[in-house]
Design an enzyme around this catalytic site. Structure first.
Site, PDB file in Angstrom:
ATOM      1  N   TYR A  67       0.848  -1.199   0.000  1.00 31.96           N
ATOM      2  CA  TYR A  67       0.000   0.000   0.000  1.00 31.96           C
ATOM      3  C   TYR A  67       0.880   1.244   0.000  1.00 31.96           C
ATOM      4  O   TYR A  67       2.021   1.215   0.453  1.00 31.96           O
ATOM      5  CB  TYR A  67      -1.024   0.008   1.131  1.00 31.96           C
ATOM      6  N   CYS A  68       0.345   2.331  -0.562  1.00 31.92           N
ATOM      7  CA  CYS A  68       1.076   3.588  -0.739  1.00 31.92           C
ATOM      8  C   CYS A  68       2.472   3.340  -1.326  1.00 31.92           C
ATOM      9  O   CYS A  68       3.479   3.741  -0.755  1.00 31.92           O
ATOM     10  CB  CYS A  68       1.172   4.346   0.585  1.00 31.92           C
ATOM     11  N   PRO A  69       2.539   2.674  -2.496  1.00 32.59           N
ATOM     12  CA  PRO A  69       3.850   2.360  -3.073  1.00 32.59           C
ATOM     13  C   PRO A  69       4.591   3.606  -3.542  1.00 32.59           C
ATOM     14  O   PRO A  69       3.981   4.579  -3.980  1.00 32.59           O
ATOM     15  CB  PRO A  69       3.495   1.453  -4.263  1.00 32.59           C
ATOM     16  N   LYS A  79       8.178  -4.948   2.213  1.00 34.54           N
ATOM     17  CA  LYS A  79       8.174  -3.551   2.670  1.00 34.54           C
ATOM     18  C   LYS A  79       7.789  -3.449   4.146  1.00 34.54           C
ATOM     19  O   LYS A  79       6.815  -4.059   4.587  1.00 34.54           O
ATOM     20  CB  LYS A  79       7.190  -2.754   1.809  1.00 34.54           C
TER      21      LYS A  79
END
Length: 277
Positions: free
Chosen positions: A146-148, A159
């Protein structure tokens, strides 16, 4: 160049990592904007602010354009999460008691700070903090998270942290969230379901991330060590001292409070307007 930013003679430390559930994320973003202004004006020295929020989903501005946002928010609230929209870019992230946020706030009034320089400084700091574990911490986009972003921090392709930046009146805030403990994949699954409910297969101009929960983990999971927020705080302070800096503890000053109240009111109004649509 990145480490040059970390070579501050003095750091003003504002630790808000133990304020508990009543500490609202809108307050955090208002505080960083306040400190950016003060550091940019030369009123304050460079700041390291640490903060933790309980059961909060922070959306990016792009998330507010999701076709079925109300259904997505309703789902998150039913899971016991508060939802807010930050005043900067990026996409949805999870904040809870296992996630430590660090803001490094610099002045760029005398010398401009390149955007990559800010990211590299934070990456260098995190690498140094956890160097004793011998793990290689990479900075690259982790697809499926998420939110890459291009400065996702990962170990073995998973991550555990994401970095963002905000610039206000000559000050630069480089912000990172670090998943210290808890399940990284469970947090990612929550955001996956949020997007599923907010999109419902509808076409959008913007490509929202297709989240694969297995691409995310906490540092405790990746290093196989039961880390706490306090452990990471200690490593942060020791690392800053190792750069030769003098550290001193601080809170918002009397001079900063009115500006903070102004920024907080703006955050509240923006959220009311955005989330009531």
């Amino acid at each position: 160049m990145a480490n040059e930013l970390l070579q501050q003679p003095r750091w003003r430390i504002i630790d808000q990592s133990h304020l508990g559930p009543i500490f609202d994320a809108k307050q955090s973003f208002a505080i960083d904007d306040t400190l950016c202004t003060m550091v940019g004006q030369g009123v304050s020295e460079a700041v390291v602010r640490t903060w933790v929020h309980h059961d909060t989903i922070v959306l990016g501005i792009q998330d507010t354009k999701l076709p079925y946002l109300r259904e997505g928010i309703s789902f998150l609230q039913k899971q016991g999460y508060r939802v807010m929209v930050r005043n900067s870019g990026g996409l949805a992230v999870v904040l809870d008691e296992g996630v430590l946020n660090i803001s490094l706030i610099f002045s760029e009034t005398k010398k401009a700070i390149d955007i990559n320089q800010g990211y590299e400084a934070m990456w260098a700091l995190i690498q140094q903090m956890f160097a004793s574990y011998g793990a290689i911490i990479e900075a690259k986009e982790i697809e499926g998270s998420y939110c890459p972003g291009s400065y996702d921090l990962s170990i073995n392709g998973k991550k555990f942290a994401g970095i963002s930046q905000r610039r206000v009146r000559g000050g630069v805030a480089v912000q990172i969230y670090i998943c210290v403990h808890g399940s990284g994949s469970a947090r990612a699954e929550l955001i996956r379901q949020f997007y599923e409910r907010s999109l419902q297969g509808a076409p959008t101009k913007f490509m929202y991330p297709r989240i694969v929960p297995e691409t995310m983990a906490s540092l405790s999971e990746l290093l196989h060590v039961p880390l706490t927020i306090s452990d990471v705080m200690l490593r942060l302070l020791q690392t800053l001292r190792s750069f030769g800096a003098e550290l001193y503890s601080s809170v918002l000053t009397q001079e900063e409070w009115p500006l903070y109240e102004h920024h907080l009111q703006r955050m509240i109004e923006r959220n009311e307007k955005t989330l009531s649509q």
